[in-house]
Design an enzyme around this catalytic site. Structure first.
Site, PDB file in Angstrom:
ATOM      1  N   ARG A 145      37.704 -93.028 -12.636  1.00  0.00           N
ATOM      2  CA  ARG A 145      37.111 -94.263 -12.136  1.00  0.00           C
ATOM      3  C   ARG A 145      36.420 -94.999 -13.299  1.00  0.00           C
ATOM      4  O   ARG A 145      35.853 -94.355 -14.198  1.00  0.00           O
ATOM      5  CB  ARG A 145      36.082 -93.886 -11.079  1.00  0.00           C
ATOM      6  CG  ARG A 145      35.368 -95.037 -10.385  1.00  0.00           C
ATOM      7  CD  ARG A 145      36.229 -95.702  -9.393  1.00  0.00           C
ATOM      8  NE  ARG A 145      35.457 -96.480  -8.425  1.00  0.00           N
ATOM      9  CZ  ARG A 145      36.001 -97.432  -7.676  1.00  0.00           C
ATOM     10  NH1 ARG A 145      37.289 -97.727  -7.766  1.00  0.00           N
ATOM     11  NH2 ARG A 145      35.261 -98.097  -6.801  1.00  0.00           N
ATOM     12  N   THR A 191      45.035-102.465  -4.710  1.00  0.00           N
ATOM     13  CA  THR A 191      45.134-101.070  -5.174  1.00  0.00           C
ATOM     14  C   THR A 191      46.582-100.578  -4.998  1.00  0.00           C
ATOM     15  O   THR A 191      47.387-101.248  -4.364  1.00  0.00           O
ATOM     16  CB  THR A 191      44.127-100.166  -4.416  1.00  0.00           C
ATOM     17  OG1 THR A 191      42.814-100.670  -4.628  1.00  0.00           O
ATOM     18  CG2 THR A 191      44.164 -98.726  -4.797  1.00  0.00           C
ATOM     19  N   GLY A 196      41.548-101.113  -0.111  1.00  0.00           N
ATOM     20  CA  GLY A 196      40.087-101.202  -0.102  1.00  0.00           C
ATOM     21  C   GLY A 196      39.525-100.277   0.965  1.00  0.00           C
ATOM     22  O   GLY A 196      39.943 -99.118   1.099  1.00  0.00           O
TER      23      GLY A 196
END
Ligand code: GLY
Length: 567
Positions: free
Chosen positions: A95, A375, A469
């Site tokens: 991340r 994503t 999300g």
């Protein structure tokens, strides 16, 4: 004539049956499911050359950075969940982190309002966190790759695609068109993705020479080049010129983290998923624990009774997400409490089977709007049985919109996943607590939920994950329930309509054709409120292992262009 008629009839019958119940793609050895056929094929080629699932994942991740620039990335981050053929598991957290100069209120005006436009948490240089993808892939390869293929060999298909170009799809044409205003303020983004106004059309070749050069440097000098070499210099210099915060020091200090996956169970199947800084695993397991107390098998998967229970489980777990979740390297998160079966029992007992709970009574917060689902997720299973579930992202489509001069890749806008203002919604309309406030080197809270489900005997049943999300975790939940409770095959489970509730705003989101008026009215009569989304809710990818034969069954979401490819 008769034969022609017969053939036509056959085609129509097969086509109709396929539309309702498409079977997964079958292959005896290895399988890749991703949102892009070229990338899936590249992963398969790696396995055919003797590479394992991790090697293939590295090649797929870099290929998607070229062919799927809206979410595939070098300038973002994500999570890779690995289950090795010996049953051992690990979670690689790559991340993004907040730059050292980031501060809690950096996205607020002196009067406390959120900054809008460039300089905000969603657009431009200050929206970007320190990218983790290159370091994450390098770490995975070093620790868990087969050793048969080098870093440079695994990057070569992506470099070639960037240098020689690939054919723009209808979807990509539309995505580039839709994101003109995000990309056009930044000279390199405008030149590369918008061709300075002469927009790419379906069927044209998109070449990315700067990205090819960056990938070439990474091949020659290794992954640290991104963090300490010419790429780092280009990125940090451009940041400095435009008021961005990422410095050479931030890049040098970036490291991925290996974490213990979260474990839960659902009706005897083991669930393995992502721990913080993703909320995905904990929220998923809490919802499954709540639902385990209901006999879902009895309920039709499109019925209002079923949806009522899903919504009430979602409402409760997402309220906990908002209150409790953040980067556990910085704040305390009561994970074991959240995924505890006894806690779920208490949560379940507050569900009224006839009436919707009000989110305001579950916990306090403010309503907000929703935005789109970004994503990307891919998954790989190799011939030995090693399995990877990888979700990575730039956050919004095309991230911050910024390509730092000369680098050729887009930077994320992951800073928006922090609580940029307490009580105010982020890109996904979700409200979060002080635990997820911005702090130097901290990782923003994610919803990414790469997940494995194991059979009672401990063997791999299936892998699944999705973009979207805050909808991600609910998509994974519904796929799992569709397989375990409703006996769907993995393709059906992924393609079936999904709904979403995230506590606040207190409304159920449904896909345009995903909910009948009758069902909606029945739920409204119980007190639920609804909103629809203009686009599909998921782009899930999964692989199931057929129990008797070991055949890999690949499933790529029918909503988009993805493909499961096996060998
Ligand atoms: N950026 C979306 C997520 O991490 O959940």
């Amino acid at each position: 004539m008769k034969l022609k008629f017969f053939l036509l009839f056959l085609c129509v019958s097969v086509g109709t049956a396929g539309a309702a119940w498409r079977d997964p793609v079958r292959a005896p050895h290895g399988m890749v499911a991703s949102t892009d056929r070229i990338a899936s094929q590249i992963g398969v080629e790696v396995m055919k050359r003797g590479g394992n699932a991790v090697d293939a994942s590295v090649a797929v991740a870099f290929a998607l950075a070229v062919t799927y620039p809206a979410a595939g990335n070098l300038g973002g981050g994500g999570f890779l969940l690995l289950r090795r053929h010996d049953g051992s598991t690990t979670a690689i957290d790559y991340r993004e982190t907040a730059p050292a100069a980031a501060t809690r209120d950096m996205f607020l005006l002196p009067n406390g309002d959120k900054i809008k436009g460039d300089g905000s948490s969603t657009i431009g240089y200050r929206a970007a966190g320190v990218p983790g993808t290159v370091a994450g892939m390098a770490f995975a390869l070093k620790q868990y790759g087969s050793g048969k293929l080098s870093w440079s060999q695994l990057l070569e298909p992506a470099r070639k695609l960037a240098a020689e170009g690939f054919v723009v799809t209808h979807r990509l044409e539309g995505m580039l068109q839709d994101n003109q205003s995000l990309l056009s303020p930044y000279a390199d983004s405008r030149r590369i993705f918008l061709r300075d106004g002469k927009l790419y059309r379906e069927g044209e070749l998109l070449r990315q020479p700067d990205l090819a050069a960056t990938l070439g440097r990474l091949q020659k000098k290794g992954p640290r080049e991104f963090y300490e070499g010419e790429t780092a210099r280009l990125l940090a210099d451009d940041m400095q010129r435009h008021g961005g915060l990422i410095s050479r020091d931030d890049l040098r200090r970036y490291t991925p983290k290996e974490r213990e996956p979260l474990r839960g169970s659902y009706r005897g199947f083991e669930i393995i998923s992502m721990p913080p800084p993703s909320s995905g695993g904990a929220v998923l397991i809490e919802m499954l624990n709540i639902l385990e107390g209901f006999d879902l098998k009895k309920l039709n998967p499109l019925s209002s009774d079923y949806y009522h229970l899903l919504i009430e489980a979602m409402r409760r777990a997402y309220a906990d997400r908002a209150e409790y979740m953040g980067d556990t390297d910085f704040v305390r998160v009561p994970i074991s409490g959240l995924i505890d079966k006894a806690y779920a029992e208490r949560q379940r007992s507050s569900i009224n089977l006839e009436r919707a709970s009000a989110s305001s009574e579950i916990s306090a917060g403010k309503p907000a709007g929703y935005e789109a689902t970004q994503t990307t997720h891919f998954t790989v299973v190799d011939a030995q049985g090693n399995a990877v579930a990888n979700t990575y992202t730039l956050n919004g489509w095309f991230g911050s919109g910024v390509v730092a001069k000369g680098t050729g890749f887009l930077l994320n806008n992951e800073m928006d996943d922090f609580t940029t203002k307490a009580g105010a919604p982020n890109l996904y309309g979700v409200v979060q607590s002080e635990r997820n406030a911005v702090a130097p080197q901290k990782r923003p809270l994610s919803s990414m939920t790469p997940t494995f489900v194991l059979r009672q005997d401990g063997s791999l049943f299936f892998t699944v994950g999705s973009p979207g999300g805050t909808t991600i975790t609910n998509t994974v939940l519904q796929v799992i329930c569709n397989v375990i409770d409703h006996d769907m095959n993995l393709q059906q489970a992924i393609d079936a309509p999904h709904i979403h509730h995230q506590w606040l705003p207190d409304e159920v989101v449904y896909e345009p054709l995903g909910l009948s008026d009758d069902t909606r009215r029945a739920l409204e009569a119980r007190g639920h409120t609804f909103t629809t989304k203009p686009e599909n809710m998921s782009d899930a990818q999964g692989i199931m292992i057929e129990e008797k034969t070991g055949v890999r069954l690949g499933a790529s979401d029918a909503r988009y262009d993805g493909a499961a490819v096996g060998y």
